[in-house]
Design a protein around this motif. Structure first.
Motif, mmCIF file in Angstrom:
data_model
loop_
_atom_site.group_PDB
_atom_site.id
_atom_site.type_symbol
_atom_site.label_atom_id
_atom_site.label_comp_id
_atom_site.label_asym_id
_atom_site.label_seq_id
_atom_site.Cartn_x
_atom_site.Cartn_y
_atom_site.Cartn_z
ATOM 1 N N MET A 1 -9.595 4.198 3.603
ATOM 2 C CA MET A 1 -8.355 4.670 3.033
ATOM 3 C C MET A 1 -8.110 3.910 1.737
ATOM 4 N N GLY A 2 -7.797 4.634 0.672
ATOM 5 C CA GLY A 2 -7.514 4.024 -0.616
ATOM 6 C C GLY A 2 -6.122 3.435 -0.677
ATOM 7 N N ARG A 3 -5.926 2.553 -1.657
ATOM 8 C CA ARG A 3 -4.648 1.870 -1.817
ATOM 9 C C ARG A 3 -4.389 1.663 -3.300
ATOM 10 N N ILE A 4 -3.157 1.908 -3.710
ATOM 11 C CA ILE A 4 -2.717 1.637 -5.070
ATOM 12 C C ILE A 4 -1.537 0.679 -4.985
ATOM 13 N N ASP A 5 -1.624 -0.436 -5.707
ATOM 14 C CA ASP A 5 -0.533 -1.406 -5.763
ATOM 15 C C ASP A 5 0.329 -1.128 -6.978
ATOM 16 N N TYR A 6 1.631 -1.138 -6.791
ATOM 17 C CA TYR A 6 2.598 -1.001 -7.880
ATOM 18 C C TYR A 6 3.443 -2.272 -7.910
ATOM 19 N N LEU A 7 3.629 -2.823 -9.101
ATOM 20 C CA LEU A 7 4.422 -4.032 -9.251
ATOM 21 C C LEU A 7 5.484 -3.792 -10.312
ATOM 22 N N HIS A 8 6.728 -3.646 -9.867
ATOM 23 C CA HIS A 8 7.874 -3.405 -10.762
ATOM 24 C C HIS A 8 7.600 -2.249 -11.716
ATOM 25 N N ASP A 9 7.034 -1.187 -11.179
ATOM 26 C CA ASP A 9 6.679 0.005 -11.940
ATOM 27 C C ASP A 9 7.724 1.078 -11.666
ATOM 28 N N PRO A 10 8.463 1.538 -12.693
ATOM 29 C CA PRO A 10 9.487 2.566 -12.460
ATOM 30 C C PRO A 10 8.905 3.893 -11.962
ATOM 31 N N GLU A 11 7.613 4.085 -12.108
ATOM 32 C CA GLU A 11 6.954 5.306 -11.631
ATOM 33 C C GLU A 11 6.446 5.171 -10.192
ATOM 34 N N PRO B 1 6.209 5.153 -6.220
ATOM 35 C CA PRO B 1 6.901 5.904 -5.173
ATOM 36 C C PRO B 1 7.808 4.983 -4.366
ATOM 37 N N ALA B 2 8.810 5.566 -3.736
ATOM 38 C CA ALA B 2 9.736 4.783 -2.902
ATOM 39 C C ALA B 2 9.040 4.345 -1.616
ATOM 40 N N ALA B 3 9.318 3.121 -1.209
ATOM 41 C CA ALA B 3 8.747 2.606 0.037
ATOM 42 C C ALA B 3 9.292 3.380 1.227
ATOM 43 N N ASN B 4 8.417 3.607 2.229
ATOM 44 C CA ASN B 4 8.854 4.255 3.462
ATOM 45 C C ASN B 4 8.495 3.437 4.696
ATOM 46 N N SER B 5 7.977 2.198 4.480
ATOM 47 C CA SER B 5 7.680 1.316 5.605
ATOM 48 C C SER B 5 7.635 -0.143 5.147
ATOM 49 N N VAL B 6 7.794 -1.020 6.107
ATOM 50 C CA VAL B 6 7.601 -2.451 5.920
ATOM 51 C C VAL B 6 6.804 -2.927 7.128
ATOM 52 N N PRO C 1 10.674 -6.496 -3.196
ATOM 53 C CA PRO C 1 10.794 -5.050 -3.019
ATOM 54 C C PRO C 1 10.218 -4.255 -4.190
ATOM 55 N N GLY C 2 9.943 -4.927 -5.302
ATOM 56 C CA GLY C 2 9.318 -4.270 -6.450
ATOM 57 C C GLY C 2 7.811 -4.162 -6.335
ATOM 58 N N HIS C 3 7.240 -4.706 -5.257
ATOM 59 C CA HIS C 3 5.801 -4.577 -5.015
ATOM 60 C C HIS C 3 5.607 -3.646 -3.828
ATOM 61 N N VAL C 4 5.082 -2.459 -4.106
ATOM 62 C CA VAL C 4 4.790 -1.495 -3.042
ATOM 63 C C VAL C 4 3.320 -1.095 -3.114
ATOM 64 N N MET C 5 2.783 -0.735 -1.955
ATOM 65 C CA MET C 5 1.398 -0.302 -1.836
ATOM 66 C C MET C 5 1.381 1.115 -1.284
ATOM 67 N N GLN C 6 0.756 2.010 -2.027
ATOM 68 C CA GLN C 6 0.664 3.410 -1.604
ATOM 69 C C GLN C 6 -0.717 3.665 -1.015
ATOM 70 N N TYR C 7 -0.737 4.250 0.190
ATOM 71 C CA TYR C 7 -1.986 4.560 0.888
ATOM 72 C C TYR C 7 -2.218 6.063 0.888
ATOM 73 N N ASP C 8 -3.473 6.458 1.063
ATOM 74 C CA ASP C 8 -3.856 7.873 1.059
ATOM 75 C C ASP C 8 -3.143 8.703 2.116
ATOM 76 N N ASP C 9 -2.714 8.085 3.210
ATOM 77 C CA ASP C 9 -2.085 8.827 4.301
ATOM 78 C C ASP C 9 -0.594 9.089 4.072
ATOM 79 N N SER D 1 -12.409 -3.264 0.214
ATOM 80 C CA SER D 1 -13.086 -1.969 0.105
ATOM 81 C C SER D 1 -12.124 -0.850 -0.295
ATOM 82 N N ASP D 2 -10.799 -1.061 -0.134
ATOM 83 C CA ASP D 2 -9.865 0.026 -0.462
ATOM 84 C C ASP D 2 -9.488 0.093 -1.936
#
Length: 157
Positions: free
Chosen positions: A1-11, A13-18, A85-93, A39-40
């Motif tokens: 599963m891929g992962r994209i890290d966002y750090l204080h990026d206004p673009e 996506p909103a977090a949906n889990s912790v 809270p400005g650091h979110v990780m988006q996964y393929d799922d 590997s992700d």
């Protein structure tokens, strides 16, 4: 599963889990740091991962280091808690996870380096060579805090 890290990026996506997670700053007798290439996303990081139901947080640290690296580790202490809270990780799922990570210092007590399905490379890295690796800024912060053994209390932020 891929992962994209966002750090204080206004673009971002909103977090949906912790999910509580851990990373381990494992340093051997030669003062080298145990690093994995994920590997992700291909970046270098400290070994770690999510806390599972039924585990103590110390069990999570030991399990994650073993699973990802083949190294058996023993915890020394905690160097920081990271909940930006400005650091979110988006996964393929579709999961978008807000950062919640606890960093522990540890030392190796056995095992042999090996990769896993979560790692493409595992190696001991001299601290002077860490700057040459592609490490996310938030992971680099954890490493810097863990290396600062003179800090009177763990980082909390």
């Amino acid at each position: 599963m891929g992962r994209i890290d966002y750090l204080h990026d206004p673009e971002a996506p909103a977090a949906n889990s912790v999910v509580p997670s851990v990373v381990a700053f494992v340093q051997n007798d030669a003062a080298q740091v145990l690093m994995i290439q994920r590997s992700d996303n291909g970046r270098w990081a400290l070994p770690g991962g999510g806390h599972d139901v039924g585990e103590s947080i110390s069990d999570t640290v030991v399990r994650e280091v073993w699973e990802e690296t083949g190294v058996k580790a023993e915890i020394i202490d905690m160097s920081g808690i990271y909940t930006d809270p400005g650091h979110v990780m988006q996964y393929d799922d579709g999961e978008v996870r807000q950062q919640f990570s606890i960093c522990f210092r540890a030392h190796p007590v056995g095992g042999e380096l090996r990769t896993s399905d979560e790692t493409t490379q595992v190696r001991w890295v001299d601290p002077t060579d860490l700057a040459q690796l592609d490490v996310h800024p938030t992971m680099r912060l954890r490493i810097e805090h863990a290396m600062d053994r003179d800090r009177p209390t763990p980082y909390i932020g």
